[in-house]
Design a protein around this motif. Structure first.
Motif, short mmCIF file in Angstrom:
data_model
loop_
_atom_site.label_atom_id
_atom_site.label_comp_id
_atom_site.label_asym_id
_atom_site.label_seq_id
_atom_site.Cartn_x
_atom_site.Cartn_y
_atom_site.Cartn_z
N SER A 308 0.83 -1.20 0.00
CA SER A 308 0.00 0.00 0.00
C SER A 308 0.87 1.25 0.00
O SER A 308 1.86 1.34 0.73
CB SER A 308 -0.92 -0.01 1.23
OG SER A 308 -1.66 1.19 1.30
N CYS A 309 0.47 2.20 -0.82
CA CYS A 309 1.12 3.52 -0.85
C CYS A 309 0.20 4.51 -0.15
O CYS A 309 -0.45 5.37 -0.77
CB CYS A 309 1.41 3.94 -2.29
SG CYS A 309 2.40 5.44 -2.45
N ASP A 310 0.12 4.36 1.16
CA ASP A 310 -0.83 5.13 1.97
C ASP A 310 -0.26 6.51 2.26
O ASP A 310 0.26 6.79 3.34
CB ASP A 310 -1.14 4.37 3.26
CG ASP A 310 -2.28 5.00 4.04
OD1 ASP A 310 -2.96 5.85 3.46
OD2 ASP A 310 -2.45 4.65 5.22
N THR A 311 -0.36 7.37 1.30
CA THR A 311 0.20 8.71 1.46
C THR A 311 -0.75 9.63 2.21
O THR A 311 -1.97 9.44 2.22
CB THR A 311 0.52 9.32 0.09
OG1 THR A 311 1.03 10.64 0.28
CG2 THR A 311 -0.73 9.39 -0.78
N ARG A 312 -0.18 10.61 2.87
CA ARG A 312 -0.98 11.61 3.60
C ARG A 312 -1.28 12.85 2.75
O ARG A 312 -1.94 13.77 3.21
CB ARG A 312 -0.21 12.03 4.86
CG ARG A 312 0.00 10.91 5.86
CD ARG A 312 0.98 11.31 6.94
NE ARG A 312 2.29 11.55 6.40
CZ ARG A 312 3.36 11.87 7.17
NH1 ARG A 312 3.22 11.99 8.46
NH2 ARG A 312 4.53 12.07 6.62
N GLY A 336 3.67 -8.22 -15.91
CA GLY A 336 4.65 -8.98 -15.17
C GLY A 336 4.15 -9.39 -13.80
O GLY A 336 2.95 -9.36 -13.49
N SER A 337 5.08 -9.78 -12.93
CA SER A 337 4.71 -10.17 -11.57
C SER A 337 4.35 -8.98 -10.72
O SER A 337 3.73 -9.13 -9.67
CB SER A 337 5.87 -10.95 -10.93
OG SER A 337 7.04 -10.13 -10.88
N ALA A 338 4.73 -7.77 -11.12
CA ALA A 338 4.40 -6.54 -10.39
C ALA A 338 3.42 -5.72 -11.22
O ALA A 338 3.65 -5.48 -12.41
CB ALA A 338 5.67 -5.73 -10.12
N ALA A 339 2.33 -5.31 -10.56
CA ALA A 339 1.30 -4.55 -11.26
C ALA A 339 0.87 -3.39 -10.38
O ALA A 339 0.66 -3.54 -9.18
CB ALA A 339 0.11 -5.43 -11.59
N LEU A 340 0.73 -2.22 -10.99
CA LEU A 340 0.27 -1.02 -10.28
C LEU A 340 -1.25 -0.94 -10.35
O LEU A 340 -1.85 -0.95 -11.42
CB LEU A 340 0.89 0.23 -10.92
CG LEU A 340 0.61 1.56 -10.22
CD1 LEU A 340 1.24 1.57 -8.83
CD2 LEU A 340 1.16 2.72 -11.05
N LEU A 341 -1.87 -0.89 -9.17
CA LEU A 341 -3.33 -0.84 -9.11
C LEU A 341 -3.82 0.60 -9.24
O LEU A 341 -3.05 1.54 -9.18
CB LEU A 341 -3.82 -1.46 -7.79
CG LEU A 341 -3.36 -2.90 -7.53
CD1 LEU A 341 -3.94 -3.39 -6.21
CD2 LEU A 341 -3.76 -3.81 -8.68
N ASN A 343 -5.59 2.39 -7.21
CA ASN A 343 -5.46 3.20 -6.00
C ASN A 343 -4.02 3.53 -5.63
O ASN A 343 -3.76 4.07 -4.56
CB ASN A 343 -6.14 2.50 -4.83
CG ASN A 343 -5.52 1.14 -4.54
OD1 ASN A 343 -4.62 0.69 -5.25
ND2 ASN A 343 -6.02 0.49 -3.50
N GLY A 344 -3.07 3.16 -6.49
CA GLY A 344 -1.68 3.46 -6.24
C GLY A 344 -0.91 2.37 -5.54
O GLY A 344 0.30 2.51 -5.34
N SER A 345 -1.58 1.28 -5.16
CA SER A 345 -0.88 0.17 -4.51
C SER A 345 -0.15 -0.69 -5.54
O SER A 345 -0.48 -0.66 -6.74
CB SER A 345 -1.87 -0.69 -3.71
OG SER A 345 -2.52 0.08 -2.72
N TYR A 359 10.91 -1.69 -1.22
CA TYR A 359 10.19 -1.04 -2.30
C TYR A 359 9.90 0.41 -1.90
O TYR A 359 9.60 0.69 -0.73
CB TYR A 359 8.87 -1.75 -2.58
CG TYR A 359 9.04 -3.13 -3.18
CD1 TYR A 359 8.86 -3.35 -4.54
CD2 TYR A 359 9.39 -4.21 -2.38
CE1 TYR A 359 9.01 -4.62 -5.08
CE2 TYR A 359 9.54 -5.48 -2.91
CZ TYR A 359 9.36 -5.68 -4.26
OH TYR A 359 9.52 -6.93 -4.80
N ALA A 360 10.01 1.31 -2.84
CA ALA A 360 9.81 2.73 -2.57
C ALA A 360 8.67 3.25 -3.43
O ALA A 360 8.58 2.97 -4.63
CB ALA A 360 11.08 3.53 -2.86
#
Length: 508
Positions: A308-312, A336-341, A343-345, A359-360
């Motif tokens: 989760s990219c739970d930004t403020r 690929g094995s990594a996918a951007l959703l 909501n930013g996750s 991961y950043a």
């Protein structure tokens, strides 16, 4: 006249002793002659070069105003010091023969501007190479590929502006690389990403160069021991929030490269000429950077996890993820094995061991930028594999232990029956009852059948009372009482006082 060398002095003393110089003790002549014969410099191919000092396997020609490497070089030389001379070119034939014992070569402060790509073919066991404080301008292709055993390479204080990515091939044992005080504008950090090119590198000095930007994602993916010794201070870096996050995280983790050079870690803001401290960017306009937040997530092989990219921040303009390998994930729904959703996750499918790492998530807002780090730990077993087997083993072990404890409780702590407590009163103990036997005996010397008194065991109740008021088990039977003068005589008891410990349990 040139100063006398130690090896010349030894040879002169031997020669003077051989002709019988007055004042030379005769017993020392054979000793000096033996030392001269045993010394490697006394052999035909071991003569000390002119203007050099020779000691054992060390050859020092420092500050000897040399314009080329002296020849011939003894084949047993282990340390060769040619620093502070005028050797401007190091050709392939500087060492005509193979120097198999040479492990340290010092060529600093020579004005060296050219090094042949075959210059180190004759010194395969070199471990320490000092080329600092010279005029080298580029590191050519495969320049050090012949030095498979090299551990320390000093190239600081040169004029190096270009670094070929193959210059450090085959340096599997290199631990320290010093490239500070040069003119490097870009260093191929991709050589360090997977750890296959320089697997043992623990120190990289790129300070005081001309680096203007840094691949922060690649730097973040470097091993922890290398990030602790990655020196980047003294470069004209452009200020941005990823750079601030990198340095701030190093300070939070107290990395030496940050803690020791906080004042020298500076950058340039747009439309300014005076550099400012990178750590001073926190809350400063126009960037107004904030420190990163970190989270830890654990998973197993084959799982699917969502980072989760739970930004403020509000009104986020853009965001992207950077994997531990330095790759950016930009598109939604990647194949690929990594996918951007949406909501930013970041979703990772079918986890592998190489997916573990930090991961950043870089977030750009209207007034503030933010970075969130998620450290993913991938356990090297599946959730329904060896893990369940391990739990079953622990459960079985605990069950066995509990069973043993219950058996022991049944055998030793089960209360005895009190059927033997009813009967006639037990005669008092004889007068010669010792204090030791009364203390050690587990049965008190009181009448049987009294309420509240402990009971006798069934095995003891089968026989009559014995010595000291104890019931004898298997002892000598008591004869019927007799009258006469011998009636006071007691039958000898085969059990000694120490037998109390053998058949009477001791309750603690």
């Amino acid at each position: 006249p040139r100063p006398q060398r130690p090896c010349d002095a030894v040879g002169q003393s031997v020669a003077m002793g051989a002709v019988g110089v007055p004042g030379t003790p005769l017993p020392l002549m054979p000793l000096l002659l033996a030392l001269a014969l045993l010394s490697p410099w006394g052999s035909a191919d071991g003569s000390c070069p002119p203007r050099c000092v020779c000691a054992s396997n060390i050859l020092s020609c420092s500050q000897a105003v040399l314009s080329s490497v002296p020849a011939p070089l003894p084949r047993f030389t282990a340390v060769l010091d040619l620093s502070h001379n005028n050797v401007t070119r190091l050709r392939a034939d500087w060492a005509p023969g193979r120097l198999a014992h040479l492990h340290a070569l010092l060529l600093s402060h020579n004005g060296l501007s050219f090094v042949s790509t075959e210059a180190f073919a004759h010194v395969p066991h070199l471990r320490h190479l000092d080329l600092s404080s010279n005029r080298l301008r580029a590191l050519e292709e495969n320049l050090f590929s012949d030095l498979a055993e090299l551990e320390v390479l000093l190239l600081y204080n040169n004029e190096i502006a270009a670094v070929d990515r193959t210059a450090f091939d085959n340096l599997g044992r290199l631990r320290k690389l010093y490239l500070g005080q040069n003119r490097i504008t870009r260093f191929p950090l991709e050589l360090l990403r997977d750890g296959s090119r320089l697997p043992q590198l623990a120190l990289l000095d790129l300070s005081a160069n001309r680096l203007r930007s840094l691949p922060v994602g690649e730097l973040q993916a470097l091993p922890a021991w290398l990030r602790d010794r990655l020196y980047l201070h003294g470069n004209p870096l452009a200020c941005d929030c990823p750079l601030f996050q990198l340095v701030a995280r190093g300070r939070r983790r107290r990395l030496s490269a940050v803690m020791d050079f906080q004042e020298e870690l500076r950058c340039l803001l747009p439309a300014t000429s005076a550099p400012i401290g990178i750590l001073a960017l926190a809350g400063r306009q126009p960037l107004n950077c904030s420190e990163a937040r970190e989270a830890v997530l654990e998973a197993h092989l084959g799982d699917t996890v969502t980072l989760s990219c739970d930004t403020r921040l509000r009104g986020v303009r853009s965001r992207h993820w950077v994997t531990p390998g330095g790759e950016r994930v930009l598109e939604e729904g990647g194949n690929g094995s990594a996918a951007l959703l949406a909501n930013g996750s970041l979703q990772l499918r079918a986890l592998r061991p190489e997916d573990a790492g930090t991961y950043a998530c870089w977030v750009a807002g209207p007034l503030l930028n933010e970075t969130l780090y998620v450290e993913l730990l991938v356990h090297n077993f599946t959730l329904h594999g060896p893990h369940d087997t391990l739990n079953t083993a622990y459960t079985t072990l605990v069950g066995c232990i509990l069973s043993v404890v219950l058996v022991l409780i049944y055998l030793y702590l089960t209360p005895c029956r009190c059927c033997c407590c009813r009967g006639t009163e037990k005669p008092p103990a004889p007068r010669d009852d010792s204090i030791n036997s009364s203390v050690l005996s587990a049965t008190p010397n009181h009448a049987a059948g009294v309420p509240g008194e402990p009971c006798r065991s069934r095995s003891a109740s089968a026989t009559g009372p014995g010595q000291n008021g104890r019931f004898k088990v298997g002892g000598t039977p008591q004869p019927p009482p007799r009258h006469g003068p011998k009636a006071q005589r007691k039958v000898s008891d085969p059990d000694s006082v120490s037998s109390v410990f053998s058949d009477t349990p001791i309750v603690v």
